[in-house]
Design an enzyme around this catalytic site. Structure first.
Site, short mmCIF file in Angstrom:
data_model
loop_
_atom_site.label_atom_id
_atom_site.label_comp_id
_atom_site.label_asym_id
_atom_site.label_seq_id
_atom_site.Cartn_x
_atom_site.Cartn_y
_atom_site.Cartn_z
N CYS A 121 -3.50 -15.04 -7.89
CA CYS A 121 -4.40 -15.97 -7.21
C CYS A 121 -5.72 -16.13 -7.95
O CYS A 121 -6.16 -17.23 -8.24
CB CYS A 121 -4.66 -15.49 -5.78
SG CYS A 121 -5.87 -16.49 -4.89
N CYS A 126 -4.59 -19.74 -7.28
CA CYS A 126 -5.44 -20.48 -6.34
C CYS A 126 -6.81 -20.83 -6.89
O CYS A 126 -7.27 -21.98 -6.79
CB CYS A 126 -5.63 -19.67 -5.05
SG CYS A 126 -4.23 -18.70 -4.53
N LYS A 129 -6.81 -23.15 -10.06
CA LYS A 129 -6.17 -24.41 -9.61
C LYS A 129 -7.13 -25.26 -8.79
O LYS A 129 -7.28 -26.47 -9.02
CB LYS A 129 -4.91 -24.04 -8.82
CG LYS A 129 -4.16 -25.20 -8.19
CD LYS A 129 -4.56 -25.46 -6.76
CE LYS A 129 -4.36 -24.32 -5.81
NZ LYS A 129 -2.99 -24.02 -5.50
N TYR A 262 5.10 -26.98 -5.61
CA TYR A 262 3.69 -27.34 -5.40
C TYR A 262 2.88 -27.06 -6.66
O TYR A 262 1.93 -27.78 -6.97
CB TYR A 262 3.11 -26.64 -4.17
CG TYR A 262 2.92 -25.16 -4.28
CD1 TYR A 262 1.73 -24.63 -4.76
CD2 TYR A 262 3.91 -24.27 -3.87
CE1 TYR A 262 1.55 -23.26 -4.86
CE2 TYR A 262 3.74 -22.91 -3.97
CZ TYR A 262 2.55 -22.40 -4.46
OH TYR A 262 2.38 -21.04 -4.56
N GLU A 266 0.67 -29.98 -8.31
CA GLU A 266 -0.77 -29.75 -8.40
C GLU A 266 -1.26 -29.86 -9.85
O GLU A 266 -2.27 -30.51 -10.12
CB GLU A 266 -1.12 -28.37 -7.84
CG GLU A 266 -1.00 -28.29 -6.31
CD GLU A 266 -1.18 -26.88 -5.79
OE1 GLU A 266 -1.50 -26.75 -4.58
OE2 GLU A 266 -1.03 -25.91 -6.55
N HIS A 534 -16.82 -38.67 15.08
CA HIS A 534 -16.71 -39.95 14.39
C HIS A 534 -17.88 -40.13 13.41
O HIS A 534 -19.01 -39.80 13.74
CB HIS A 534 -16.73 -41.08 15.42
CG HIS A 534 -16.43 -42.41 14.85
ND1 HIS A 534 -15.18 -42.78 14.39
CD2 HIS A 534 -17.24 -43.49 14.63
CE1 HIS A 534 -15.22 -44.02 13.93
NE2 HIS A 534 -16.46 -44.47 14.07
N GLU A 539 -10.49 -36.73 13.21
CA GLU A 539 -10.46 -37.29 14.57
C GLU A 539 -9.16 -38.03 14.87
O GLU A 539 -8.84 -38.25 16.03
CB GLU A 539 -11.65 -38.20 14.81
CG GLU A 539 -11.58 -39.54 14.08
CD GLU A 539 -12.72 -40.47 14.46
OE1 GLU A 539 -13.02 -40.59 15.67
OE2 GLU A 539 -13.31 -41.07 13.55
#
Length: 559
Positions: A121, A126, A129, A262, A266, A534, A539
């Site tokens: 990681c 992670c 990346k 992934y 990525e 908003h 939302e």
């Protein structure tokens, strides 16, 4: 006495009844545990305690040829693997004043890449990346800024070397920070490869070949995974993997990314974001294991933004045409549906076809730890205990568990608290949120639509969905009706949300919050009763009204 021992839990061991029968033939001892010292029966708890008090136990140990017995264990816990899970377990265990050792060793990639303490990681996963993903997003933001009134006159160009230097400097600071943290907590760290050589014993080998042997009462295996190779001519000689890309000392140029994981998408996404010519070669489907509707939308978005896809093909040979940084490579690929072959020339070939567990060279067979021979994964109990009671395992090497860094960290901390702090809390592997950092981010928590249908039946789920257009994207007029939100509800359980899926900017930030709600049993009614903020992307989940079953339009005319 802290003497190395082997413990056989009959109620947790395969064929426990058969072993119990064999034990009853050896002894009529009614008490537990039944203790044997070098094949000589000592007896149950009372007999063992008495033998210790009168000294006969100590004599028995010597009578059995243990004059050179090493004495107490060197450590309470030895952790093999210095990734996120192993470090979390080490630091949590140290809080209980236990003696802990961490063994960590990075076998260099075929291209010679290696890194420091912290695991995948931090070094090749992670962290770099996300930083490179951010670099690509900044490129898009620069383009958008002109429509917002910013005068970016000079031609914008990306500097690969400057970026990788900055990323590697940050990683280096993390490596140092981990070493300091272990030292502060009095955890012994050794940069050496650990292998079991017998019960409660490991041999360590450092990069100079020096070997040492240590003993411990318990062990934790947290070795993670490494990228898989194709097994074709030229793959290890000329291709790179995710272990290499983040510290590559030169811009990769025209790149072929092989795989549909992934990791593949990525990497393809941020490379294209830097303005590179990127092609993705896919054997079958995108993002296997993820919601396939979301995967398809990710692929479509990437294609619309210039990333080329070669589908239903796999490489069968990689040849070097010209050496260099980068050089030129020829890739020969074969169709998965026919005998058709194609060729292409690229500067760099990045393999992202999956990862293999680092469990096959640890000597696990020496101490009897069972692994899945096909996958290398280790089956464990709910307590992360292997079939050998004093050996535990966490992280990506576990069979049937989620392969994510935060999961390994949580499992490591909770294991330490159970072993040494009296806790009974288990790691919860359900409803784990995650995000795929493709150019259009994908956040998810809970079941995919396919898995929900399989689990509850299509007639028992309701899918609410909608496209949306982030306000920030309206001024530059891009990507309308590309962001997408859906929730999957179990009709028979008060429309409880069992799957959450979001395709849009900052999907990870949004998904993290909703993951807590799913843990609390979020229902569609509760979402409807929640007032949205908003104007933000999240939302949309408070206003979902169209179901897939209805076939109603979900296209948005504006923000």
């Amino acid at each position: 006495m802290k003497i190395p021992y082997f413990l056989l839990e009959l109620d947790q061991t395969e064929d426990g009844r058969g072993l119990e029968g064999a034990l009853s033939e050896l002894t009529s001892e009614p008490d537990e545990p039944v203790v044997f010292v070098r094949r000589s029966q000592l007896g149950g708890y009372g007999a063992t305690l008495k033998a210790y008090q009168d000294g006969s136990l100590q004599k028995l140990l010597k009578m059995n040829g243990l004059e050179d017995f090493p004495g107490p264990y060197d450590y309470d816990l030895i952790i093999i693997g210095g990734g996120s899970g192993g470090l979390a377990a080490a630091k949590a265990t140290a809080k209980f004043n236990k003696k802990v050792m961490v063994l960590d060793y990075v076998t260099p990639t075929p291209q010679g890449t290696r890194w420091g303490l912290g695991g995948t990681c931090v070094n090749v996963g992670c962290i770099p990346k996300k930083l490179m993903h951010q670099a690509a997003l900044l490129g898009q933001a620069l383009k958008d800024s002109r429509d917002y009134g910013w005068n970016v006159n000079e031609k914008v160009k990306h500097d690969w070397e400057k970026m990788t230097e900055a990323v590697q400097n940050h990683i280096g600071s993390l490596n140092w920070g981990y070493r300091v943290a272990l030292r502060e907590k009095r955890v012994t760290y050794e940069n050496a490869y650990g292998q079991f050589i017998g019960p409660h014993r490991v041999k360590t080998t450092n990069n100079k070949g020096k070997e040492r042997i240590y003993t411990a009462e318990r062990f934790l295996v947290a070795t993670g995974e490494r990228p898989r190779y194709l097994g074709i001519p030229g793959d290890k000689e000329y291709c790179i993997s995710s272990d290499d890309i983040f510290s590559l000392p030169y811009c990769p140029g025209k790149t072929l990314v092989v795989g549909a994981s992934y990791v593949a998408l990525e990497c393809a996404g941020f490379l294209a974001g830097f303005g590179l010519d990127v092609t993705v070669m896919v054997r079958s489907i995108l993002l296997r294991g993820f919601d396939q509707e979301m995967a398809q939308k990710i692929g479509e978005h990437m294609e619309e933004h210039g990333i080329k896809f070669i589908k239903q093909f796999v490489p069968i040979k990689v040849e070097q045409i010209e050496a260099g940084t980068p050089g030129r490579l020829r890739v020969v690929a074969k169709s998965t549906r026919s005998d058709e072959t194609i060729e292409g020339e690229y500067n760099t070939v990045l393999l992202a076809i999956g990862r293999d567990s680092c469990t096959r060279n640890l000597g696990l067979e020496t101490v009897g730890v069972m692994i899945n021979e096909k996958t290398g994964k280790i089956p464990v109990t709910d307590e992360e205990q292997t079939n050998v009671p004093y050996i535990y395992a966490i992280g990506d090497i576990l069979e049937g568990k989620v392969e994510l860094t935060p999961v390994a960290i949580q499992a490591g901390r909770l294991l330490a608290q159970r072993l040494y702090g009296g806790s009974t809390v288990l790691c919860d592997y359900e409803n784990v949120p995650t995000t795929v950092f493709t150019p259009l981010e994908y956040g998810s928590c809970g079941l995919s639509e396919e898995k929900a249908i399989h689990k509850f039946g299509e007639e028992n789920i309701e899918v609410y969905h909608s496209y949306f257009w982030p306000l920030e994207w309206t001024i530059p007029s891009r990507d309308n009706n590309k962001c997408y939100a859906k929730i999957i509800c179990n009709i028979k359980d008060n429309e409880r949300v069992v799957g959450f899926h979001l395709l849009g900017p900052n999907a990870g930030e949004v998904t993290q919050g909703f993951a807590a709600a799913l843990k609390c049993g979020l229902t569609k009614q509760q979402l409807d009763n929640t007032i949205g903020i908003h104007p933000v992307c999240a939302e949309v989940f408070t206003t979902l009204s169209v179901t897939k079953r209805s076939g109603g339009s979900i296209l948005q005319a504006g923000c």
